[in-house]
Design an enzyme around this catalytic site. Sequence first.
Site, PDB file in Angstrom:
ATOM      1  CG  ASP A 139      -1.929   1.038   1.269  1.00 34.56           C
ATOM      2  OD1 ASP A 139      -3.111   0.720   1.046  1.00 34.56           O
ATOM      3  OD2 ASP A 139      -1.560   2.212   1.505  1.00 34.56           O
ATOM      4  CD  GLU A 182      -4.295   3.582  -1.001  1.00 30.90           C
ATOM      5  OE1 GLU A 182      -5.286   3.222  -1.661  1.00 30.90           O
ATOM      6  OE2 GLU A 182      -4.315   3.755   0.223  1.00 30.90           O
TER       7      GLU A 182
HETATM    8  N1  LIG Z   1      -5.175   9.512  -7.794  1.00 31.76           N
HETATM    9  C1  LIG Z   1      -5.828   8.437  -7.370  1.00 31.76           C
HETATM   10  N2  LIG Z   1      -6.129   8.311  -6.080  1.00 31.76           N
HETATM   11  C2  LIG Z   1      -6.768   7.209  -5.658  1.00 31.76           C
HETATM   12  C3  LIG Z   1      -7.113   6.177  -6.539  1.00 31.76           C
HETATM   13  N3  LIG Z   1      -7.709   5.212  -5.827  1.00 31.76           N
HETATM   14  C4  LIG Z   1      -7.747   5.615  -4.535  1.00 31.76           C
HETATM   15  N4  LIG Z   1      -7.166   6.825  -4.435  1.00 31.76           N
HETATM   16  C5  LIG Z   1      -6.982   7.631  -3.226  1.00 31.76           C
HETATM   17  O1  LIG Z   1      -6.056   7.005  -2.364  1.00 31.76           O
HETATM   18  C6  LIG Z   1      -6.273   7.572  -1.062  1.00 31.76           C
HETATM   19  C7  LIG Z   1      -6.071   6.514  -0.016  1.00 31.76           C
HETATM   20  O2  LIG Z   1      -6.105   7.151   1.212  1.00 31.76           O
HETATM   21  P1  LIG Z   1      -6.131   6.412   2.600  1.00 31.76           P
HETATM   22  O3  LIG Z   1      -6.851   5.104   2.473  1.00 31.76           O
HETATM   23  O4  LIG Z   1      -6.651   7.369   3.625  1.00 31.76           O
HETATM   24  O5  LIG Z   1      -4.670   6.036   2.874  1.00 31.76           O
HETATM   25  P2  LIG Z   1      -3.326   6.856   2.760  1.00 31.76           P
HETATM   26  O6  LIG Z   1      -3.528   8.320   2.620  1.00 31.76           O
HETATM   27  O7  LIG Z   1      -2.523   6.200   1.693  1.00 31.76           O
HETATM   28  O8  LIG Z   1      -2.683   6.622   4.143  1.00 31.76           O
HETATM   29  P3  LIG Z   1      -2.027   5.278   4.671  1.00 31.76           P
HETATM   30  O9  LIG Z   1      -2.498   4.136   3.828  1.00 31.76           O
HETATM   31  O10 LIG Z   1      -2.485   5.160   6.095  1.00 31.76           O
HETATM   32  O11 LIG Z   1      -0.545   5.484   4.596  1.00 31.76           O
HETATM   33  C8  LIG Z   1      -7.691   8.169  -1.056  1.00 31.76           C
HETATM   34  O12 LIG Z   1      -7.583   9.568  -0.992  1.00 31.76           O
HETATM   35  C9  LIG Z   1      -8.253   7.759  -2.413  1.00 31.76           C
HETATM   36  O13 LIG Z   1      -9.079   8.760  -2.962  1.00 31.76           O
HETATM   37  C10 LIG Z   1      -6.787   6.360  -7.920  1.00 31.76           C
HETATM   38  O14 LIG Z   1      -7.053   5.522  -8.794  1.00 31.76           O
HETATM   39  N5  LIG Z   1      -6.145   7.492  -8.284  1.00 31.76           N
END
Ligand SMILES: Nc1nc2c(ncn2[C@@H]2O[C@H](COP(=O)(O)OP(=O)(O)OP(=O)(O)O)[C@@H](O)[C@H]2O)c(=O)[nH]1
Length: 265
Positions: A139, A182
């Site tokens: 992740d 992600e």
């Molecule tokens: N640009 C983009 N963002 C995405 C996609 N899929 C998910 N996200 C974003 O990825 C972010 C994941 O955030 P969180 O689950 O809070 O996790 P994080 O900010 O990575 O924090 P930790 O996992 O705790 O380190 C969210 O803001 C989603 O909107 C994508 O296909 N493209």
Amino acid sequence: MTGTNKSLEEQLEELLGDDANRSNPLYAPLENLWATHRDLARRIDRISRISDAYQSLTKEKEQSLTERINKQLRQLSKVARISDHYQKMMHDLNLALREASNHDPLTGLGNRRLLLERLKEETERARRYSRPFSIAMLDIDRFKSINDEHGHELGDQVLVEVSRVLDAEVREQDLCGRWGGEEFLVLLPETGLEKAAQVMERIRSAIAGLVVRIGEDTISATTSIGVAEYQPGFSYSDTINQADVALLLAKRSGRDRIELAVAAS
Ligand SMILES: Nc1nc2c(ncn2[C@@H]2O[C@H](COP(=O)(O)OP(=O)(O)OP(=O)(O)O)[C@@H](O)[C@H]2O)c(=O)[nH]1
């Protein structure tokens, strides 16, 4: 009176046309004979004309039949060509559909569906032949703030760059795919926990060294990784859960690190 180069018919016509010969006792029978001959010749001529006409009619019929058959053959081969073309199109379309249903459009990696399919197969294989395999759940750290600070489009670019590193770093026999958002999953067949941890450490380090450029700006990203090895009696979702728990531990322990699932005793 009769020239040697004249035909018999011409000579007879000349003989019978000459009134001086009428007194000849042979004149009347000769005239009769000539009339009969001409009548016969006319009949033969008519019969041969009828026969010619019949022959050319048959020939015409034969020709038009051949032409019709040739035309039909040409049409058939055209239909066969079109059918081949459509079959190829359908085949290509099927391949494209299968590719689309198994792959993530943003990164080009396998999607969750493909990963699950392979994971189920691998679990079955491990169960049947007592072979090891491991999985890693990866992740991107604080991805939300990457999106928030640089925009969603750039976030997408980071996802693509991470995917490239993953794709380049996994071994031939491994499969990596996008699990969602992600999060990525790596499947490592024939690999125990320790070896899987080594492979994933190499990947973690390669991603940490990644620099994504946007104009003057540069972004780097780190990842947290949870690794789990298949345990006898586990279902595929048990192995995923174990990797998830290890990933959570990696996040809680400060991120940019690898944690291994604790084997069930
Ligand atoms: N640009 C983009 N963002 C995405 C996609 N899929 C998910 N996200 C974003 O990825 C972010 C994941 O955030 P969180 O689950 O809070 O996790 P994080 O900010 O990575 O924090 P930790 O996992 O705790 O380190 C969210 O803001 C989603 O909107 C994508 O296909 N493209």
